[in-house]
Design a protein around this motif. Structure first.
Motif, PDB file in Angstrom:
ATOM      1  N   HIS A 180       1.904   3.380   3.426  1.00  8.49           N
ATOM      2  CA  HIS A 180       3.115   3.761   3.727  1.00  8.49           C
ATOM      3  C   HIS A 180       4.272   3.714   3.080  1.00  8.49           C
ATOM      4  O   HIS A 180       4.131   3.387   2.499  1.00  8.49           O
ATOM      5  CB  HIS A 180       3.518   3.176   5.648  1.00  8.49           C
ATOM      6  N   ASN A 181       5.175   4.958   2.993  1.00  6.05           N
ATOM      7  CA  ASN A 181       6.671   5.105   1.607  1.00  6.05           C
ATOM      8  C   ASN A 181       7.659   4.569   2.141  1.00  6.05           C
ATOM      9  O   ASN A 181       8.501   4.918   1.923  1.00  6.05           O
ATOM     10  CB  ASN A 181       6.537   6.611   0.836  1.00  6.05           C
ATOM     11  N   VAL A 182       7.544   4.662   3.826  1.00  2.04           N
ATOM     12  CA  VAL A 182       8.593   4.532   4.347  1.00  2.04           C
ATOM     13  C   VAL A 182       8.315   2.851   5.014  1.00  2.04           C
ATOM     14  O   VAL A 182       7.504   2.975   6.052  1.00  2.04           O
ATOM     15  CB  VAL A 182       9.250   5.585   5.298  1.00  2.04           C
ATOM     16  N   MET A 183       9.813   2.241   5.093  1.00 12.48           N
ATOM     17  CA  MET A 183       8.893   0.537   5.707  1.00 12.48           C
ATOM     18  C   MET A 183      10.744   0.822   6.465  1.00 12.48           C
ATOM     19  O   MET A 183      11.528   0.888   5.222  1.00 12.48           O
ATOM     20  CB  MET A 183       9.064  -0.510   4.836  1.00 12.48           C
ATOM     21  N   TYR A 184      11.209  -0.388   7.836  1.00 13.49           N
ATOM     22  CA  TYR A 184      12.171  -0.095   8.574  1.00 13.49           C
ATOM     23  C   TYR A 184      12.418  -1.244   8.646  1.00 13.49           C
ATOM     24  O   TYR A 184      11.153  -2.048   9.153  1.00 13.49           O
ATOM     25  CB  TYR A 184      12.078   0.769  10.069  1.00 13.49           C
ATOM     26  N   TRP A 185      12.578  -2.288   9.351  1.00 16.83           N
ATOM     27  CA  TRP A 185      13.696  -3.781   9.596  1.00 16.83           C
ATOM     28  C   TRP A 185      14.379  -3.286  10.676  1.00 16.83           C
ATOM     29  O   TRP A 185      15.528  -2.429  10.898  1.00 16.83           O
ATOM     30  CB  TRP A 185      14.398  -4.096   8.715  1.00 16.83           C
ATOM     31  N   TYR A 186      14.169  -3.392  11.797  1.00 14.89           N
ATOM     32  CA  TYR A 186      14.178  -3.074  13.260  1.00 14.89           C
ATOM     33  C   TYR A 186      14.949  -4.705  14.086  1.00 14.89           C
ATOM     34  O   TYR A 186      14.330  -5.497  13.785  1.00 14.89           O
ATOM     35  CB  TYR A 186      13.923  -2.438  14.305  1.00 14.89           C
ATOM     36  N   GLN A 187      16.156  -4.722  14.537  1.00 15.75           N
ATOM     37  CA  GLN A 187      16.936  -5.709  15.282  1.00 15.75           C
ATOM     38  C   GLN A 187      16.879  -5.679  16.992  1.00 15.75           C
ATOM     39  O   GLN A 187      17.137  -4.646  17.340  1.00 15.75           O
ATOM     40  CB  GLN A 187      18.194  -6.381  14.717  1.00 15.75           C
ATOM     41  N   GLN A 188      15.943  -6.513  17.371  1.00  7.09           N
ATOM     42  CA  GLN A 188      16.023  -6.437  18.821  1.00  7.09           C
ATOM     43  C   GLN A 188      16.275  -7.765  19.498  1.00  7.09           C
ATOM     44  O   GLN A 188      15.749  -8.962  19.110  1.00  7.09           O
ATOM     45  CB  GLN A 188      15.027  -6.367  18.984  1.00  7.09           C
ATOM     46  N   LYS A 189      17.332  -7.215  19.808  1.00  2.00           N
ATOM     47  CA  LYS A 189      17.559  -8.879  20.726  1.00  2.00           C
ATOM     48  C   LYS A 189      17.026  -8.614  22.369  1.00  2.00           C
ATOM     49  O   LYS A 189      16.644  -7.725  22.297  1.00  2.00           O
ATOM     50  CB  LYS A 189      19.514  -9.014  20.726  1.00  2.00           C
ATOM     51  N   SER A 190      17.947  -9.980  23.043  1.00  4.48           N
ATOM     52  CA  SER A 190      16.589 -10.243  24.183  1.00  4.48           C
ATOM     53  C   SER A 190      17.382  -9.089  25.278  1.00  4.48           C
ATOM     54  O   SER A 190      18.461  -8.067  25.697  1.00  4.48           O
ATOM     55  CB  SER A 190      16.907 -11.157  24.710  1.00  4.48           C
ATOM     56  N   SER A 191      16.332  -8.432  25.842  1.00  2.67           N
ATOM     57  CA  SER A 191      15.936  -7.239  26.414  1.00  2.67           C
ATOM     58  C   SER A 191      16.826  -6.051  26.155  1.00  2.67           C
ATOM     59  O   SER A 191      17.599  -5.291  27.046  1.00  2.67           O
ATOM     60  CB  SER A 191      16.788  -7.645  27.816  1.00  2.67           C
ATOM     61  N   GLN A 192      17.193  -6.103  24.568  1.00  4.13           N
ATOM     62  CA  GLN A 192      17.506  -4.517  24.212  1.00  4.13           C
ATOM     63  C   GLN A 192      16.426  -4.063  23.852  1.00  4.13           C
ATOM     64  O   GLN A 192      15.739  -4.147  23.376  1.00  4.13           O
ATOM     65  CB  GLN A 192      18.957  -5.156  24.194  1.00  4.13           C
ATOM     66  N   ALA A 193      17.291  -2.748  23.178  1.00 11.96           N
ATOM     67  CA  ALA A 193      16.483  -1.765  22.523  1.00 11.96           C
ATOM     68  C   ALA A 193      16.058  -2.372  21.489  1.00 11.96           C
ATOM     69  O   ALA A 193      17.251  -2.643  20.726  1.00 11.96           O
ATOM     70  CB  ALA A 193      16.541  -0.050  22.509  1.00 11.96           C
ATOM     71  N   PRO A 194      15.218  -1.376  20.199  1.00 13.64           N
ATOM     72  CA  PRO A 194      15.513  -2.060  18.722  1.00 13.64           C
ATOM     73  C   PRO A 194      16.633  -1.576  18.058  1.00 13.64           C
ATOM     74  O   PRO A 194      16.692  -0.441  18.786  1.00 13.64           O
ATOM     75  CB  PRO A 194      14.259  -1.739  18.125  1.00 13.64           C
ATOM     76  N   LYS A 195      17.242  -1.952  17.487  1.00 12.85           N
ATOM     77  CA  LYS A 195      18.342  -0.985  16.208  1.00 12.85           C
ATOM     78  C   LYS A 195      17.733  -1.353  15.343  1.00 12.85           C
ATOM     79  O   LYS A 195      17.718  -2.286  14.302  1.00 12.85           O
ATOM     80  CB  LYS A 195      19.404  -1.993  17.347  1.00 12.85           C
ATOM     81  N   LEU A 196      18.333  -0.133  14.767  1.00  7.90           N
ATOM     82  CA  LEU A 196      17.486  -0.134  13.475  1.00  7.90           C
ATOM     83  C   LEU A 196      18.542  -0.513  11.984  1.00  7.90           C
ATOM     84  O   LEU A 196      20.351  -0.242  12.345  1.00  7.90           O
ATOM     85  CB  LEU A 196      17.981   1.256  12.566  1.00  7.90           C
TER      86      LEU A 196
END
Lengths: 115, 115
Positions: free
Chosen positions: B29-45
């Motif tokens: 895949h040509n696109v790679m992402y990093w998301y941060q997900q804190k406890s009980s929260q939505a992933p954040k780009l």
């Protein structure tokens, strides 16, 4: 601004019950894509379904079904005859055509299915 | 099977000590992402790479950096981790020229603890 709201924080059901997870979204784009992901306790998010804004047909996949209604900006997810293995956090997400590579996630709904 | 692999699954680091999380993919895949997900929260780009082009989200702290030496690998560097950086870090990939409309494939995540 784009936004995804999952009003149900937690839902608890007994096995074999049907359960519906609600998702309401906001967007100014006319072209957009809606998703549901499942996050089991192991942590990885698993893609379940994608819907584009021009396709309001409801979809059924086994025990899973999705109801997309543009008139109410909703994309609800129903699990029929729930099973313990369905216990997970479910995220609804939105990707706009003009939003580039960003996907906005709702806060998630934690589903507990008790035996 | 083609997949997205994150190492390690669990990482404990000391306050202020640089740490690197890794992600590899066999999907091409040509696109790679990093998301941060804190406890009980939505992933954040946090950011994404479209091929070699790095795209930072406006609200991503400078403490977070990324490298993509080739198509298959992407790294997340946290230069001076604080207690507030404890979270699940999710790597994802997608294929597409226009955006994230095809949906993501996620890795299993790295859970970071800062002590």
């Amino acid at each position: 601004a784009q936004k995804v709201t999952q009003a149900q924080t937690e839902i608890s059901v007994v096995e074999k019950e049907d359960v519906t997870l609600d998702c309401v979204y906001e967007t100014r784009d006319t072209t957009y894509y809606l998703f549901w992901y499942k996050q089991p306790p192991s942590g990885e998010l698993v893609f379940l379904i994608r819907r584009n804004s021009f396709d309001e047909q409801n979809e059924i996949s086994g025990r899973y079904s999705w109801n997309f209604q543009k008139s109410t900006s909703s994309f609800n997810f129903t699990i029929t005859a729930s099973q313990v293995v369905d216990s997970a956090v479910y995220f609804c997400a939105l990707s706009e055509d003009t939003g580039g590579f960003k996907t906005i996630f709702g806060a998630g709904t934690r589903l507990f299915v008790k035996a | 099977d083609a997949m997205v692999i994150q190492n390690p699954r669990y990482q404990v680091t000391q306050f202020g000590k640089p740490v690197t999380l890794s992600c590899s993919q066999t999907l091409n895949h040509n696109v790679m992402y990093w998301y941060q997900q804190k406890s009980s929260q939505a992933p954040k780009l946090l950011f994404h790479y479209y091929d070699k082009d790095f795209n930072n989200e406006a609200d991503t702290p400078d403490n977070f950096q990324s490298r993509r030496p080739n198509t298959s690998f992407c790294f997340l560097d946290i230069r001076s981790p604080g207690l507030g950086d404890a979270a699940m870090y999710l790597c994802a990939t997608s294929r597409g020229d226009r955006g994230a409309w095809k949906g993501y494939t996620f890795g299993s995540g790295t859970r970071l603890t800062v002590v």
